[in-house]
Design a protein around this motif. Sequence first.
Motif, mmCIF file in Angstrom:
data_model
loop_
_atom_site.group_PDB
_atom_site.id
_atom_site.type_symbol
_atom_site.label_atom_id
_atom_site.label_comp_id
_atom_site.label_asym_id
_atom_site.label_seq_id
_atom_site.Cartn_x
_atom_site.Cartn_y
_atom_site.Cartn_z
ATOM 1 N N ALA A 104 0.826 -1.211 0.000
ATOM 2 C CA ALA A 104 0.000 0.000 0.000
ATOM 3 C C ALA A 104 0.860 1.260 0.000
ATOM 4 C CB ALA A 104 -0.952 -0.005 1.194
ATOM 5 N N ARG A 137 -4.939 -0.996 0.854
ATOM 6 C CA ARG A 137 -4.293 -1.888 1.827
ATOM 7 C C ARG A 137 -5.175 -3.116 2.103
ATOM 8 N NH1 ARG A 137 -4.620 -3.944 6.126
ATOM 9 N NH2 ARG A 137 -2.788 -4.705 7.268
ATOM 10 N N SER A 171 -1.672 8.622 -1.864
ATOM 11 C CA SER A 171 -2.738 8.553 -0.845
ATOM 12 C C SER A 171 -4.142 8.525 -1.466
ATOM 13 C CB SER A 171 -2.609 9.698 0.157
ATOM 14 O OG SER A 171 -2.592 10.925 -0.528
ATOM 15 N N ARG A 183 -5.585 4.864 0.137
ATOM 16 C CA ARG A 183 -4.629 3.864 0.614
ATOM 17 C C ARG A 183 -5.258 2.861 1.574
ATOM 18 N NH1 ARG A 183 0.542 6.838 2.310
ATOM 19 N NH2 ARG A 183 1.256 7.124 0.172
ATOM 20 N N HIS A 184 -6.263 3.294 2.335
ATOM 21 C CA HIS A 184 -6.900 2.377 3.286
ATOM 22 C C HIS A 184 -7.565 1.211 2.555
ATOM 23 C CE1 HIS A 184 -10.328 0.903 5.703
ATOM 24 N NE2 HIS A 184 -9.444 0.967 6.691
ATOM 25 N N PHE A 207 1.600 3.205 -3.194
ATOM 26 C CA PHE A 207 0.525 3.965 -3.841
ATOM 27 C C PHE A 207 0.426 5.383 -3.268
ATOM 28 C CE2 PHE A 207 -0.544 -0.360 -4.787
ATOM 29 C CZ PHE A 207 -1.279 -0.327 -5.966
#
Lengths: 129, 129
Positions: A28, A53, A33, A49-50, A31
Motif C-alpha cells: 500500500a 491496503r 494517498s 490507501r486504506h 501507492f
Amino acid sequence: MPLENDAVAARVHRYLELVETGTADEVAALFASEATIEDPVGSEVRAGRHDIREFYATFESMTKTTRLISLRACAGQAAFQFEISTEVAEATFATMSPMEVMVFDDDGLIESMRAWWAPDDLTIGPAGD
Amino acid sequence: MPLENDAVAARVHRYLELVETGTADEVAALFASEATIEDPVGSEVRAGRHDIREFYATFESMTKTTRLISLRACAGQAAFQFEISTEVAEATFATMSPMEVMVFDDDGLIESMRAWWAPDDLTIGPAGD
C-alpha cells in the motif's frame, strides 16, 4: 517531469516483489494517498490507501510467486503482463497472468492501477504448470 | 451490455489482420465515429474517424506483418500485446511489440485505443528476428 522509463520499470519490479513477499502495508505504501485500483477492469474502483491496503491484505498470508512477463513504459506509465501463482491447497497453485496499466506520479508513487483478466484465465495445477 | 470476451478477442484479431493487409479506410471503419487514439501514450490524442484514418494511412502502403502475442479481455475491453514488423528497406524490418488497451462500444466498434511503447523497444533486422 514524468518518471523516466527505467524508473517506471524498477517500480513495477518492486511492486511485484512486494506482492510476492511483502506485507499489505508495504504494498500500500507504493501507492499515492488518493490512488485508485480497478481489478479487474469493470469491477468497483477502490480509492485511497486504506481500501488499497485492505485489497492486498486479502492475499497477504497466502504463499505466492510473481513473475514479470513483459513490460512497456512511456510517459510515466507502465503496461505490463505478469504471472501470479497462489497456493490454494498443498502443492496446488492457482495461476493467472493479468495485463495491468499503472500510472505513476512524479514522485514515483502509483496513482492508478487497472488490471484486465477474466475468471477463465485462471489455471489450477502444480507450481510451474 | 458490454461485448462478450470472445467477441472482444475476435475484434482484436480482425483489427490486427486489417492493420497488416487492409486499407486505412477498412481499419478506420472498425472505430466509432468519435473514437480516440493515443499512440504512444503521452502523445497528442487523435479524435474522430477522419484523423484516425489519416494515422493508419501513414502505414498503408508499407509491407508489414502483425502477430498477437497475448490478450486479456473483460468488461468490453481488451489489453493485449502484439508484434508489428514493417519493411524499412529490402529484407530489413523494424519490429516492435507494443501493449495496447482497446475499449469497445456495445456495437463492437472501438471507442478508444491507447498504446504503450518507447522508441528503445524498436529492433531492426531481417524478418523473424
